[in-house]
Design an enzyme around this catalytic site. Structure first.
Site, PDB file in Angstrom:
ATOM      1  N   GLU A  27       9.159  40.442  50.471  1.00 45.49           N
ATOM      2  CA  GLU A  27       8.751  40.210  48.773  1.00 45.49           C
ATOM      3  C   GLU A  27       9.853  39.134  48.227  1.00 45.49           C
ATOM      4  O   GLU A  27      10.898  38.836  48.585  1.00 45.49           O
ATOM      5  CB  GLU A  27       9.097  41.373  48.006  1.00 45.49           C
ATOM      6  N   LYS A  54      12.518  38.002  45.606  1.00 44.01           N
ATOM      7  CA  LYS A  54      13.603  38.568  44.993  1.00 44.01           C
ATOM      8  C   LYS A  54      13.453  37.863  43.583  1.00 44.01           C
ATOM      9  O   LYS A  54      13.717  36.720  43.548  1.00 44.01           O
ATOM     10  CB  LYS A  54      14.937  38.406  45.547  1.00 44.01           C
ATOM     11  N   ASP A  91      14.542  36.618  39.904  1.00 43.32           N
ATOM     12  CA  ASP A  91      15.693  36.468  39.246  1.00 43.32           C
ATOM     13  C   ASP A  91      15.362  36.584  37.699  1.00 43.32           C
ATOM     14  O   ASP A  91      15.277  35.695  36.894  1.00 43.32           O
ATOM     15  CB  ASP A  91      16.058  34.875  39.566  1.00 43.32           C
ATOM     16  N   TYR A 111       8.477  46.629  41.768  1.00 40.23           N
ATOM     17  CA  TYR A 111       8.609  46.371  43.032  1.00 40.23           C
ATOM     18  C   TYR A 111       9.012  47.843  43.879  1.00 40.23           C
ATOM     19  O   TYR A 111       9.101  47.827  45.113  1.00 40.23           O
ATOM     20  CB  TYR A 111       9.643  45.591  43.519  1.00 40.23           C
ATOM     21  N   LYS A 117      19.455  35.526  50.288  1.00 41.04           N
ATOM     22  CA  LYS A 117      19.600  34.488  49.288  1.00 41.04           C
ATOM     23  C   LYS A 117      19.104  33.224  49.887  1.00 41.04           C
ATOM     24  O   LYS A 117      19.628  33.022  50.859  1.00 41.04           O
ATOM     25  CB  LYS A 117      20.953  34.792  48.701  1.00 41.04           C
ATOM     26  N   CYS A 164      37.598  31.507  18.947  1.00 36.47           N
ATOM     27  CA  CYS A 164      36.971  30.249  19.732  1.00 36.47           C
ATOM     28  C   CYS A 164      38.138  29.687  20.423  1.00 36.47           C
ATOM     29  O   CYS A 164      39.085  29.160  19.490  1.00 36.47           O
ATOM     30  CB  CYS A 164      36.072  29.460  18.629  1.00 36.47           C
ATOM     31  N   CYS A 170      38.545  25.970  18.092  1.00 41.69           N
ATOM     32  CA  CYS A 170      39.136  25.868  16.630  1.00 41.69           C
ATOM     33  C   CYS A 170      39.448  27.114  16.190  1.00 41.69           C
ATOM     34  O   CYS A 170      40.182  27.150  15.168  1.00 41.69           O
ATOM     35  CB  CYS A 170      37.939  25.454  15.694  1.00 41.69           C
ATOM     36  N   CYS A 216      30.428  30.721  18.563  1.00 45.83           N
ATOM     37  CA  CYS A 216      31.866  30.103  17.430  1.00 45.83           C
ATOM     38  C   CYS A 216      30.769  29.721  16.229  1.00 45.83           C
ATOM     39  O   CYS A 216      30.109  28.971  16.424  1.00 45.83           O
ATOM     40  CB  CYS A 216      32.535  29.022  17.913  1.00 45.83           C
ATOM     41  N   CYS A 254      33.772  23.003  14.311  1.00 45.61           N
ATOM     42  CA  CYS A 254      34.527  23.043  15.648  1.00 45.61           C
ATOM     43  C   CYS A 254      34.520  21.774  16.418  1.00 45.61           C
ATOM     44  O   CYS A 254      33.431  21.360  16.768  1.00 45.61           O
ATOM     45  CB  CYS A 254      33.887  24.324  16.442  1.00 45.61           C
TER      46      CYS A 254
HETATM   47  S1  IVH Z   1      14.526  46.618  45.647  1.00 43.17           S
HETATM   48  C1  IVH Z   1      16.994  50.396  46.417  1.00 43.17           C
HETATM   49  N1  IVH Z   1      13.034  44.413  45.317  1.00 43.17           N
HETATM   50  O1  IVH Z   1      17.764  42.625  42.840  1.00 43.17           O
HETATM   51  C2  IVH Z   1      16.381  49.128  46.420  1.00 43.17           C
HETATM   52  N2  IVH Z   1      15.274  44.353  44.145  1.00 43.17           N
HETATM   53  O2  IVH Z   1      20.384  42.672  44.294  1.00 43.17           O
HETATM   54  C3  IVH Z   1      16.170  48.354  44.798  1.00 43.17           C
HETATM   55  N3  IVH Z   1      15.282  42.616  42.317  1.00 43.17           N
HETATM   56  O3  IVH Z   1      19.056  45.455  41.317  1.00 43.17           O
HETATM   57  C4  IVH Z   1      15.652  46.838  44.954  1.00 43.17           C
HETATM   58  N4  IVH Z   1      13.619  41.507  43.012  1.00 43.17           N
HETATM   59  O4  IVH Z   1      17.273  44.227  40.153  1.00 43.17           O
HETATM   60  C5  IVH Z   1      13.942  44.983  44.928  1.00 43.17           C
HETATM   61  N5  IVH Z   1      11.331  42.663  45.214  1.00 43.17           N
HETATM   62  C6  IVH Z   1      12.690  43.060  44.585  1.00 43.17           C
HETATM   63  C7  IVH Z   1      13.562  42.530  43.782  1.00 43.17           C
HETATM   64  C8  IVH Z   1      14.750  43.357  43.614  1.00 43.17           C
HETATM   65  C9  IVH Z   1      14.582  41.555  42.268  1.00 43.17           C
HETATM   66  C10 IVH Z   1      16.758  42.733  42.083  1.00 43.17           C
HETATM   67  C11 IVH Z   1      17.004  44.156  41.502  1.00 43.17           C
HETATM   68  C12 IVH Z   1      18.178  44.720  42.130  1.00 43.17           C
HETATM   69  C13 IVH Z   1      18.822  43.336  42.546  1.00 43.17           C
HETATM   70  C14 IVH Z   1      19.451  43.721  44.015  1.00 43.17           C
END
Ligand code: IVH
Length: 681
Positions: free
Chosen positions: A120, A122, A124, A225, A313, A403, A406, A421, A426
């Site tokens: 899936e 991830k 952001d 998710y 990642k 700050c 300043c 600030c 500043c």
């Molecule tokens: S599963 C126990 N699925 O990534 C499993 N997390 O680095 C829980 N995140 O805290 C996470 N997309 O905020 C899962 N498709 C996805 C995700 C996801 C983003 C985030 C989530 C988690 C962090 C972990």
């Protein structure tokens, strides 16, 4: 308004009102689902607003029939509050990261090489946990420490694609990510004068607003998710079953998820990487999860993360280094960003000595201080970020409350995450304001980069953007300064002179006033408010200022900023000075060609182009030859010009059967119309 309501009252019996409220609520929920979850709106925004307002009116007249899960509740409240702490009902775990195929496949092979895995996106954004009891949203809670989070329910209620009531009375705890599409981020950031670094920061700040009415203004969305159904925990055998159930319960789930055996994961990752380019929302990788729940249970958890999932990642080449100091950047809006000074490491071809720490929340989350050993990585942004901690260092770092430039006491505003600030004088704020003014997207003044501007400021040559236009009087002395030879000084002075030809469309947003960016400027001009004199006259008249609200795209926060900006003596003086220096204070009329081959057509432009940079150049050309410009694809759009990076707009255009041109086809079209695009405008 009052009259309208009385009429509604007279003409409706209580029974009818009750029925209509229920019907409208349902209809609105369905349209919201179609729009936010399915991406297939059936009615226009205008028609939607009409339904919404009718429901608001009726609910006000017949509050006894107002549904506690009414879609009108998403507008939020203005009450200031600190967040209550919420003890999570399950531990909110994190994921172990992997950074390349080898690391990931190693884990797959050790875990279950033949097993089925979900792959899936991830997302952001900001992690959130939603608690529903008997089908009603009870709490929306940040991840916090994993055990205890902030109860941000009022803010969460304002997010349009989070259902307040489910179609079934189930009890379910879900995890999801609150995020913003790139398009929504750009638009929002533009009206906020480019204050926000990226969609993730803005999303995280938005769910921590003290006033939920402020959160309601932010274009937030969610993808869910993972879910636990505490009353039917044995029912779901697979992750796939949970995701389909979430879809049935009207929750948006991330698109493109696939289920593959361990041996197909490497190929699947490649496919995802290709898709990433055209994705409309931010991702920083993939999440790979074992599908079979009983296998998951057998593997179990460590104190931080499940053993049955890994994050993968993207392109994050990580390097280890040590934090030797923590300093700050103060932006033109006053935002203070802590930066770790690190022992130099080479990363993706450059030597890196700074890595951003974003804000205090981020520092706390990482638990870092000076002396920490950390891993840094470059993401999409230019400045690398501290991503992980190897050893935390002595104490968790606390950003001082003054700050760094300043020494004024800092404040927290809007999003409660960043420090600002508040001093408009500043030095760092002013310098960065001048740098902003000279940038390519703004007044585009050649020869003036960060270093030169800093020098000119520090040596009293230029103390505000208006001073740039008097710099010619100091030419002789400037030429005596080191690094300012005759040639570079004449480039700078020419650049400054030439900027006087820049249209008012650039002058106004370049000043960098809160909320008055390119989009608002363009909207004002489109509605006939095309000069500073008109703007100042409107700002003096309360009623006229309020009437700007009638312009679609201008909201209450712009009105407030409008009043504040244009009554501030310091700003008025600056504008006056710029006017006196000869800058354009009235917009040039839009030029049109004699021939109008694009007449009657509505074009939308998306993605990036080799021959049109910025892409507005393609738009200007289309408008010059009679086309209408639209910023979103709808059934009324006739053409889409799509370059690489085109995301949801291209998808939508294809769905609606709109004519799509890529750059080559567009150039062919221009040629066939006899348009020499290089010399047209
Ligand atoms: S599963 C126990 N699925 O990534 C499993 N997390 O680095 C829980 N995140 O805290 C996470 N997309 O905020 C899962 N498709 C996805 C995700 C996801 C983003 C985030 C989530 C988690 C962090 C972990």
């Amino acid at each position: 308004m009052a009259k309208k309501k009385n009429e509604a009252e007279k003409s409706l019996s209580a029974k009818e009102a009750k029925q209509e409220i229920a019907k409208l609520s349902n209809e609105i929920r369905q349209h919201q689902h179609l729009y936010y979850v399915k991406n297939k709106a059936k009615i226009s925004d205008f028609e939607f607003d009409k339904l919404f307002r009718r429901l608001q009116d009726l609910e006000e007249l017949f509050p006894q029939f107002k549904d506690p899960a009414s879609p009108t509740l998403v507008v939020g409240s203005d009450l200031d509050k600190d967040f209550e702490k919420f003890q999570h009902k399950l531990p909110v775990l994190s994921l172990i990261n992997t950074y390349n195929d080898e690391e990931l496949l190693d884990w797959v092979n050790k875990t279950d090489p033949e097993g089925i895995y979900s792959v899936e996106w991830k997302i952001d954004g900001a992690s959130i946990v939603l608690y529903y009891e008997n089908g009603m949203l009870q709490n929306g809670v940040t991840r916090g420490s994993g055990g205890i989070g902030d109860d941000v329910t009022d803010n969460i209620r304002t997010i349009r694609n989070i259902p307040l009531r489910l179609p079934e009375p189930v009890t379910v705890y879900l995890r999801g990510e609150v995020f913003m599409t790139f398009k929504d981020f750009e638009e929002y950031n533009e009206i906020s004068s480019g204050k926000y670094a990226n969609p993730r920061n803005l999303s995280a700040g938005s769910i921590k607003q003290k006033n939920s009415s402020e959160t309601a203004k932010r274009p937030l969305r969610i993808f869910t998710y993972d879910a636990t159904f505490p009353e039917e925990s044995k029912k779901f055998k697979k992750h796939q079953d949970i995701l389909s159930k979430l879809d049935k319960l009207t929750f948006p789930v991330p698109p493109n998820t696939v289920f593959v055996t361990g041996s197909k994961i490497a190929k699947t990752i490649k496919d995802f990487k290709k898709k990433k380019e055209s994705l409309g929302f931010p991702t920083d990788g993939l999440v790979i999860k074992l599908d079979d729940i009983s296998k998951r249970d057998a593997l179990g958890y460590t104190s931080h993360s499940p053993r049955w999932a890994r994050a993968y990642k993207f392109d994050a080449v990580l390097k280890e280094s040590k934090i030797v100091n923590i300093t700050y950047a103060v932006g033109r809006t006053g935002k203070i960003t802590p930066r770790a000074e690190i022992e130099p490491v080479s990363l993706a071809g450059t030597t890196v000595t700074f890595a951003t720490l974003h804000n205090q929340d981020y520092i706390d989350e990482l638990g870092v201080g000076i002396g920490a050993i950390v891993r840094v990585a470059k993401r999409g942004e230019i400045i690398p970020a501290v991503e992980e901690v190897v050893t935390p260092g002595k104490d968790v770092y606390q950003i001082p409350d003054r700050c760094p430039s300043c020494k004024t006491k800092t404040i927290k505003k809007e999003n409660l995450v960043d420090l600002f600030c508040p001093n408009p004088n500043c030095p760092d704020r002013v310098k960065n304001g001048i740098i902003f003014f000279c940038q390519r997207k703004q007044m585009d003044i050649e020869g003036l980069g960060d270093k030169q501007i800093e020098f000119l400021y520090d040596h009293d040559y230029v103390r505000s953007v208006a001073d740039l236009y008097d710099l010619k009087n100091k030419k002789e002395t400037l030429m005596e300064e080191e690094g300012f030879g005759e040639k570079s000084v004449s480039i700078i002075l020419n650049g400054i002179e030439e900027s006087k030809q820049k249209d008012f469309r650039f002058v106004l947003p370049s000043i960098g006033l809160p909320e008055i960016g390119h989009k608002v400027t363009e909207l004002l001009i489109e509605h006939g408010i095309d000069s500073i004199d008109q703007i100042l006259a409107i700002a003096k008249d309360e009623e006229k200022t309020e009437s700007l609200l009638e312009i679609p795209g201008i909201g209450p926060s712009t009105i407030i900023a409008f009043k504040e900006n244009f009554s501030d003596q310091r700003i008025l003086k600056l504008i006056h000075h710029l006017k006196k220096s000869g800058l354009k204070m009235k917009a040039d009329p839009v030029k049109v060609a004699d021939e109008q081959p694009f007449e009657g057509q509505s074009w939308c432009v998306t993605g990036s182009f080799e021959n049109f940079q910025p892409r507005d150049k393609a738009m200007d050309l289309i408008v010059y030859y009679g086309g209408r410009k639209v910023s979103a694809v709808s059934s009324k759009t006739t053409h889409l010009l799509a370059g690489p990076g085109a995301g949801s707009k291209l998808e939508k255009a294809n769905e609606l059967g709109i004519t799509v041109y890529d750059e080559t086809q567009f150039l062919d079209l221009l040629r066939s119309l006899g348009i020499d695009f290089k010399n047209s405008l």
